[in-house]
Design an enzyme around this catalytic site. Structure first.
Site, PDB file in Angstrom:
ATOM      1  N   ARG A 148      -0.072   2.988  33.211  1.00 52.28           N
ATOM      2  CA  ARG A 148      -0.915   1.552  32.431  1.00 52.28           C
ATOM      3  C   ARG A 148      -0.017   1.733  31.203  1.00 52.28           C
ATOM      4  O   ARG A 148      -0.285   1.059  30.444  1.00 52.28           O
ATOM      5  CB  ARG A 148      -2.016   2.760  32.162  1.00 52.28           C
ATOM      6  CG  ARG A 148      -2.781   2.906  33.118  1.00 52.28           C
ATOM      7  CD  ARG A 148      -4.005   3.633  33.189  1.00 52.28           C
ATOM      8  NE  ARG A 148      -3.353   4.727  32.725  1.00 52.28           N
ATOM      9  CZ  ARG A 148      -4.347   5.948  32.132  1.00 52.28           C
ATOM     10  NH1 ARG A 148      -5.691   5.676  32.246  1.00 52.28           N
ATOM     11  NH2 ARG A 148      -3.890   7.692  32.250  1.00 52.28           N
ATOM     12  N   GLN A 195      -7.967  10.838   4.943  1.00 54.56           N
ATOM     13  CA  GLN A 195      -8.531   9.322   5.067  1.00 54.56           C
ATOM     14  C   GLN A 195      -7.222   8.748   6.192  1.00 54.56           C
ATOM     15  O   GLN A 195      -6.271   9.612   6.440  1.00 54.56           O
ATOM     16  CB  GLN A 195      -8.297   8.745   4.167  1.00 54.56           C
ATOM     17  CG  GLN A 195      -7.865   8.506   2.943  1.00 54.56           C
ATOM     18  CD  GLN A 195      -7.223   7.552   2.340  1.00 54.56           C
ATOM     19  OE1 GLN A 195      -7.501   6.344   3.113  1.00 54.56           O
ATOM     20  NE2 GLN A 195      -7.159   7.435   1.086  1.00 54.56           N
ATOM     21  N   ARG A 227       5.916  -3.432   0.079  1.00 49.98           N
ATOM     22  CA  ARG A 227       4.219  -3.052  -0.722  1.00 49.98           C
ATOM     23  C   ARG A 227       4.961  -1.523  -0.956  1.00 49.98           C
ATOM     24  O   ARG A 227       5.795  -1.150  -0.396  1.00 49.98           O
ATOM     25  CB  ARG A 227       2.983  -2.717   0.543  1.00 49.98           C
ATOM     26  CG  ARG A 227       3.258  -4.050   0.768  1.00 49.98           C
ATOM     27  CD  ARG A 227       1.703  -3.375   1.423  1.00 49.98           C
ATOM     28  NE  ARG A 227       0.678  -4.244   2.398  1.00 49.98           N
ATOM     29  CZ  ARG A 227      -0.423  -5.394   2.548  1.00 49.98           C
ATOM     30  NH1 ARG A 227      -0.939  -4.868   1.363  1.00 49.98           N
ATOM     31  NH2 ARG A 227      -0.897  -6.284   3.648  1.00 49.98           N
ATOM     32  N   LYS A 236       1.294  12.256   3.503  1.00 50.61           N
ATOM     33  CA  LYS A 236       1.101  10.921   4.055  1.00 50.61           C
ATOM     34  C   LYS A 236       1.973  11.164   5.377  1.00 50.61           C
ATOM     35  O   LYS A 236       3.239  10.821   5.257  1.00 50.61           O
ATOM     36  CB  LYS A 236       0.312   9.926   3.451  1.00 50.61           C
ATOM     37  CG  LYS A 236       1.602   9.092   2.577  1.00 50.61           C
ATOM     38  CD  LYS A 236       0.737   8.180   2.058  1.00 50.61           C
ATOM     39  CE  LYS A 236       1.929   7.739   1.095  1.00 50.61           C
ATOM     40  NZ  LYS A 236       1.578   6.614  -0.045  1.00 50.61           N
ATOM     41  N   HIS A 259       6.311   6.283  -1.877  1.00 48.06           N
ATOM     42  CA  HIS A 259       6.474   5.099  -1.008  1.00 48.06           C
ATOM     43  C   HIS A 259       6.292   3.568  -0.625  1.00 48.06           C
ATOM     44  O   HIS A 259       5.345   2.992  -1.455  1.00 48.06           O
ATOM     45  CB  HIS A 259       6.024   5.641   0.088  1.00 48.06           C
ATOM     46  CG  HIS A 259       5.510   5.611   1.140  1.00 48.06           C
ATOM     47  ND1 HIS A 259       4.607   4.210   1.614  1.00 48.06           N
ATOM     48  CD2 HIS A 259       6.556   4.718   2.437  1.00 48.06           C
ATOM     49  CE1 HIS A 259       4.797   4.090   2.530  1.00 48.06           C
ATOM     50  NE2 HIS A 259       5.939   4.478   3.390  1.00 48.06           N
ATOM     51  N   TYR A 299      -1.366   4.823   8.734  1.00 50.06           N
ATOM     52  CA  TYR A 299      -1.421   5.749   6.897  1.00 50.06           C
ATOM     53  C   TYR A 299      -2.609   6.577   7.550  1.00 50.06           C
ATOM     54  O   TYR A 299      -3.727   6.738   8.021  1.00 50.06           O
ATOM     55  CB  TYR A 299      -1.672   5.580   5.726  1.00 50.06           C
ATOM     56  CG  TYR A 299      -0.760   4.303   5.060  1.00 50.06           C
ATOM     57  CD1 TYR A 299      -0.098   4.712   4.920  1.00 50.06           C
ATOM     58  CD2 TYR A 299      -1.487   3.326   5.458  1.00 50.06           C
ATOM     59  CE1 TYR A 299       0.662   3.456   3.941  1.00 50.06           C
ATOM     60  CE2 TYR A 299      -0.457   2.430   4.546  1.00 50.06           C
ATOM     61  CZ  TYR A 299       0.160   1.746   4.150  1.00 50.06           C
ATOM     62  OH  TYR A 299       1.446   1.142   3.794  1.00 50.06           O
ATOM     63  N   LYS A 357       1.488  -7.116  -8.822  1.00 51.88           N
ATOM     64  CA  LYS A 357       0.948  -5.707  -9.700  1.00 51.88           C
ATOM     65  C   LYS A 357       1.932  -4.835  -9.122  1.00 51.88           C
ATOM     66  O   LYS A 357       2.042  -3.500  -9.715  1.00 51.88           O
ATOM     67  CB  LYS A 357      -0.048  -5.266  -8.672  1.00 51.88           C
ATOM     68  CG  LYS A 357      -1.119  -4.889  -7.578  1.00 51.88           C
ATOM     69  CD  LYS A 357      -0.607  -3.485  -7.076  1.00 51.88           C
ATOM     70  CE  LYS A 357      -1.140  -3.400  -5.377  1.00 51.88           C
ATOM     71  NZ  LYS A 357       0.008  -2.057  -4.825  1.00 51.88           N
ATOM     72  N   ASP A 358       2.827  -5.221  -8.038  1.00 48.68           N
ATOM     73  CA  ASP A 358       3.808  -3.715  -8.079  1.00 48.68           C
ATOM     74  C   ASP A 358       5.432  -4.439  -8.953  1.00 48.68           C
ATOM     75  O   ASP A 358       6.031  -3.672  -8.760  1.00 48.68           O
ATOM     76  CB  ASP A 358       4.503  -4.437  -6.236  1.00 48.68           C
ATOM     77  CG  ASP A 358       3.096  -3.289  -5.691  1.00 48.68           C
ATOM     78  OD1 ASP A 358       2.630  -2.739  -5.669  1.00 48.68           O
ATOM     79  OD2 ASP A 358       3.778  -3.277  -4.747  1.00 48.68           O
TER      80      ASP A 358
END
Ligand code: TDO
Length: 178
Positions: free
Chosen positions: A23, A46, A59, A72, A121, A134, A169-170
Site C-alpha cells: 500500500r 503542539q 521563512r 522541535k 531555524h 512541526y 516581518k522576516d
C-alpha cells in the site's frame, strides 16, 4: 528511528523508519521514548503545519527565548526544502555557526531535522506546494518569539533559490550580534 548527529551539538537528523508494504509505508514521526533515550527533548506540546505555495518561499530565522525556549522536529511531508539552523546560544563554542540539510517527501526518504533549544531555524522551499510539519516542545508564546536575518552577511547562508519570497516581518529582524 535513527538519530544522526549534525555538526552543531544537540542537533540531529532523524531518519524515520518506513514500514513498507504494497500500500505504501507507515512511519512513526515522533516517539517520546526514543527521543528521551537519545537525549532529545521528549516533550510535545503542539503540532503545526505550514503550507508553502511557491518554490523559493523563505521563512525564518526564528527561535524562542526563555521561559518558552523550544525544541522541535521539522519534517517535510510534501515537496522539499533547504533547511537551516543557527546556534544563537551566546557563550556556546559553536555560537553563530550554521548547518543545513535538505528535507524532502518521497516514498524512499523521510527524515526530520531536530532543532534543539537555542537554535534559530529557517527554510527555503525547493518546490511549489511544499508542506512542513512541526512537532514542538512548547506552546506558542509570541512574547518570547525572536528572529535573526536570514541574509545576515556574517552568516552567509547560501539560500539556493533567487529571488526568495520573504514576508516583510522576516526582514525586520536584527542581525545576529557579534
Ligand atoms: C509559529 C506560530 C504562529 N502562529 C500564528 C501567528 C501568525 O498569525 C501566523 C503566522 O505565523 P508566522 O508568520 O510566525 O509563521 P512562520 O513565519 O511560518 O513561523 C515559523 O517559521 C519557521 C521557520 C519555524 O521554525 C516555526 O517554528 C515558526 O516560527 O500563525 C500560531 O498561532 N502558532 C505558532 O506556533
Amino acid at each position: 528511528m535513527q538519530f544522526v548527529p549534525l555538526p552543531l551539538s544537540g542537533a540531529y537528523l532523524v531518519e524515520l523508519t518506513r514500514h513498507r508494504d504494497e500500500r505504501g509505508f507507515f512511519a512513526r514521526t515522533w516517539c517520546a521514548r526514543e527521543f528521551a533515550a537519545h537525549g532529545l527533548n521528549p516533550r510535545l506540546s503542539q503540532t503545526s503545519v505550514s503550507y508553502n505555495e511557491k518554490r523559493g518561499t523563505l521563512r525564518g530565522m526564528h527561535y524562542q527565548v526563555a521561559p518558552a525556549e523550544e525544541a522541535k522536529l521539522v519534517t517535510c511531508i510534501a515537496g522539499s526544502i533547504f533547511d537551516v539552523i543557527v546556534d544563537v546560544r551566546e557563550g556556546s563554542p559553536t555560537y553563530r555557526q550554521w548547518t543545513s540539510v535538505t528535507l524532502q517527501s518521497s516514498p524512499d526518504v523521510l527524515r526530520g531535522l531536530y532543532v534543539p533549544e537555542g537554535f534559530a531555524h529557517g527554510f527555503q522551499t525547493l518546490e511549489d506546494e511544499t508542506v512542513i510539519l512541526y512537532q514542538i516542545s512548547e506552546f506558542f508564546a509570541p512574547e518570547t518569539a525572536r528572529g535573526i536575518r536570514h541574509d545576515d552577511p556574517a552568516l552567509g547562508i547560501p539560500w539556493p533559490v533567487h529571488p526568495a519570497i520573504v514576508a516583510p516581518k522576516d526582514f525586520a529582524y536584527p542581525l545576529l550580534a557579534p
